[in-house]
Scaffold this active site. Structure first.
Site, PDB file in Angstrom:
ATOM      1  N   ASP A  89      13.793   7.487  32.793  1.00  0.00           N
ATOM      2  CA  ASP A  89      13.607   6.817  31.508  1.00  0.00           C
ATOM      3  C   ASP A  89      12.226   6.185  31.386  1.00  0.00           C
ATOM      4  OD1 ASP A  89      15.664   7.231  29.751  1.00  0.00           O
ATOM      5  OD2 ASP A  89      16.907   5.610  30.499  1.00  0.00           O
ATOM      6  N   HIS A 145      15.361   2.649  19.241  1.00  0.00           N
ATOM      7  CA  HIS A 145      16.554   3.045  19.993  1.00  0.00           C
ATOM      8  C   HIS A 145      17.483   1.829  20.035  1.00  0.00           C
ATOM      9  CE1 HIS A 145      18.772   5.320  23.176  1.00  0.00           C
ATOM     10  NE2 HIS A 145      19.164   4.093  23.469  1.00  0.00           N
ATOM     11  N   LEU A 146      18.412   1.787  19.091  1.00  0.00           N
ATOM     12  CA  LEU A 146      19.260   0.604  18.938  1.00  0.00           C
ATOM     13  C   LEU A 146      20.690   0.916  19.362  1.00  0.00           C
ATOM     14  CD1 LEU A 146      17.989  -0.624  15.426  1.00  0.00           C
ATOM     15  CD2 LEU A 146      17.113  -1.196  17.719  1.00  0.00           C
ATOM     16  N   GLY A 149      21.993  -1.173  24.791  1.00  0.00           N
ATOM     17  CA  GLY A 149      20.636  -1.421  25.246  1.00  0.00           C
ATOM     18  C   GLY A 149      19.721  -1.063  24.088  1.00  0.00           C
ATOM     19  N   ASP A 220      29.465  -6.227  20.864  1.00  0.00           N
ATOM     20  CA  ASP A 220      29.581  -5.025  20.039  1.00  0.00           C
ATOM     21  C   ASP A 220      29.162  -5.331  18.605  1.00  0.00           C
ATOM     22  OD1 ASP A 220      30.582  -2.844  18.435  1.00  0.00           O
ATOM     23  OD2 ASP A 220      31.864  -2.296  20.122  1.00  0.00           O
ATOM     24  N   GLY A 265      23.412   4.287  19.116  1.00  0.00           N
ATOM     25  CA  GLY A 265      24.681   3.846  18.541  1.00  0.00           C
ATOM     26  C   GLY A 265      24.577   3.017  17.282  1.00  0.00           C
ATOM     27  N   ILE A 266      23.812   1.925  17.323  1.00  0.00           N
ATOM     28  CA  ILE A 266      23.687   1.058  16.155  1.00  0.00           C
ATOM     29  C   ILE A 266      22.869   1.745  15.076  1.00  0.00           C
ATOM     30  CG2 ILE A 266      22.786  -1.147  15.313  1.00  0.00           C
ATOM     31  CD1 ILE A 266      23.363  -2.302  18.106  1.00  0.00           C
ATOM     32  N   GLY A 267      21.766   2.364  15.458  1.00  0.00           N
ATOM     33  CA  GLY A 267      20.917   3.042  14.487  1.00  0.00           C
ATOM     34  C   GLY A 267      21.634   4.155  13.757  1.00  0.00           C
TER      35      GLY A 267
END
Length: 341
Positions: A89, A145-146, A149, A220, A265-267
């Site tokens: 990464d 990248h949301l 993490g 979450d 995930g969030i994005g």
């Protein structure tokens, strides 16, 4: 996960793969390894010596590195003939300039590897690979990248210029349970005034802070967005505010922004967060298309927006598979060449 549980999992996976592969054979396994340090700046075929090197970086990624290396070690013992490839990464960010990577610490400490590395590189690399299909003219891009993490990266002409994460994956934005950017004096205060030891501080910064710590409700984002608790709302406000602030800094490193990309995930799954982030970027020239955002369209900015915004799902596993395939092909080509000579 314990060593015995990991071995049991591998046995299960091995049996599953035998059933699924049929007449095909497993020839290589690719792994995501969070930290490659200063030495490993590209995917690499693994052996016991390299795994030992990588284990020395555990202090830089305590939540990830041990779990990344454990299945590798098991496979090395059980299938020594099987090619294993580590994809890092941190590797994508090795193109950053020294002024971005260096802390204002004495040089002898910097030379020990205490510097900014950046993370989520496989996600950023994938987005960079597919972005020309969406925004071919975008040269200056900020990718957000949301997920649980979270980090942001300024990418110019396909290369990492700057990242919100630094020495460890606890830096930068507030995350699910990680605090993000923190005045180092706070750590001294925790030691001197609250008498906390290293392990207690590590647990606080990595597991008890971020959205969970601020809200007192959950790590979450979905739960926080559904909650009526004032602290849940404040945790979301803080998250968005810190993104907006970081966006300004990353834009400055490139002298402006042509496009924003929101994977992870969030994005990918939180239209309200996308809306608020894009609204906070209006000063850059981003004009959000609210209907497109709610519909989860690929392009969520208006056609005449000076800065475009994109919802592009990330695919780190695909990136790992591509790197593993390339190393497998090189390994086979080298073996064939050795036989000829």
């Amino acid at each position: 996960m314990s060593h015995s549980a990991m071995k049991a999992l591998w046995r299960f996976l091995a049996e599953f793969l035998r059933e699924q592969l049929g007449t095909h054979h497993l020839v290589a396994v690719g792994h995501r390894v969070v930290h490659g340090g200063m030495r490993y700046t590209a995917p690499v075929a693994l052996n016991a010596a390299i795994v030992q090197d990588l284990s020395c970086l555990t202090a830089l990624a305590p939540l990830h590195q041990p779990h990344n290396l454990k299945p590798i070690s098991i496979l090395l013992k059980q299938r020594a003939d099987l090619l294993q490839v580590a994809c890092f990464d941190t590797a994508f960010h090795c193109t950053q300039a020294a002024v971005e990577q260096t802390f204002a610490l004495p040089q002898q400490i910097t030379e020990l590897g205490v510097r900014r590395y950046g993370f989520h590189g496989l996600s950023y690399e994938y987005i960079t690979t597919v972005l020309p299909q969406y925004a071919a003219q975008a040269r200056r891009v900020v990718v957000l990248h949301l997920g649980n993490g979270a980090s942001m990266c300024a990418i110019q002409d396909g290369k990492s210029v700057a990242s919100s994460m630094g020495f460890t994956a606890v830096d930068g934005l507030p995350m699910g349970t990680r605090c993000g950017n923190l005045d180092p004096g706070v750590v001294l205060y925790l030691i001197d005034e609250l008498k906390m030891d290293v392990r207690a501080i590590e647990k606080l910064l990595y597991q008890q802070s971020g959205l969970l710590g601020v809200s007192g409700v959950s790590s979450d984002m979905r739960t926080l967005l559904d909650s009526d608790e004032p602290q849940a709302k404040f945790a979301v406000d803080l998250f968005v505010y810190r993104i907006a602030r970081e966006l300004g800094a990353l834009a400055a490193t490139m002298g402006g922004v042509d496009a924003l990309v929101l994977p992870a995930g969030i994005g990918e799954h939180a239209p309200l967060i996308r809306q608020r982030v894009c609204q906070a970027a209006a000063w850059l020239g981003l004009d959000l298309d609210e209907a497109a955002n709610q519909a989860g369209a690929a392009c969520i900015s208006r056609a005449d927006s000076a800065v475009s915004a994109w919802l592009i799902p990330t695919h780190e596993e695909w990136m790992i598979a591509q790197h593993t395939r390339q190393i497998l092909q090189r390994t086979r080509a080298n073996a064939a060449s050795a036989l000829i000579h």
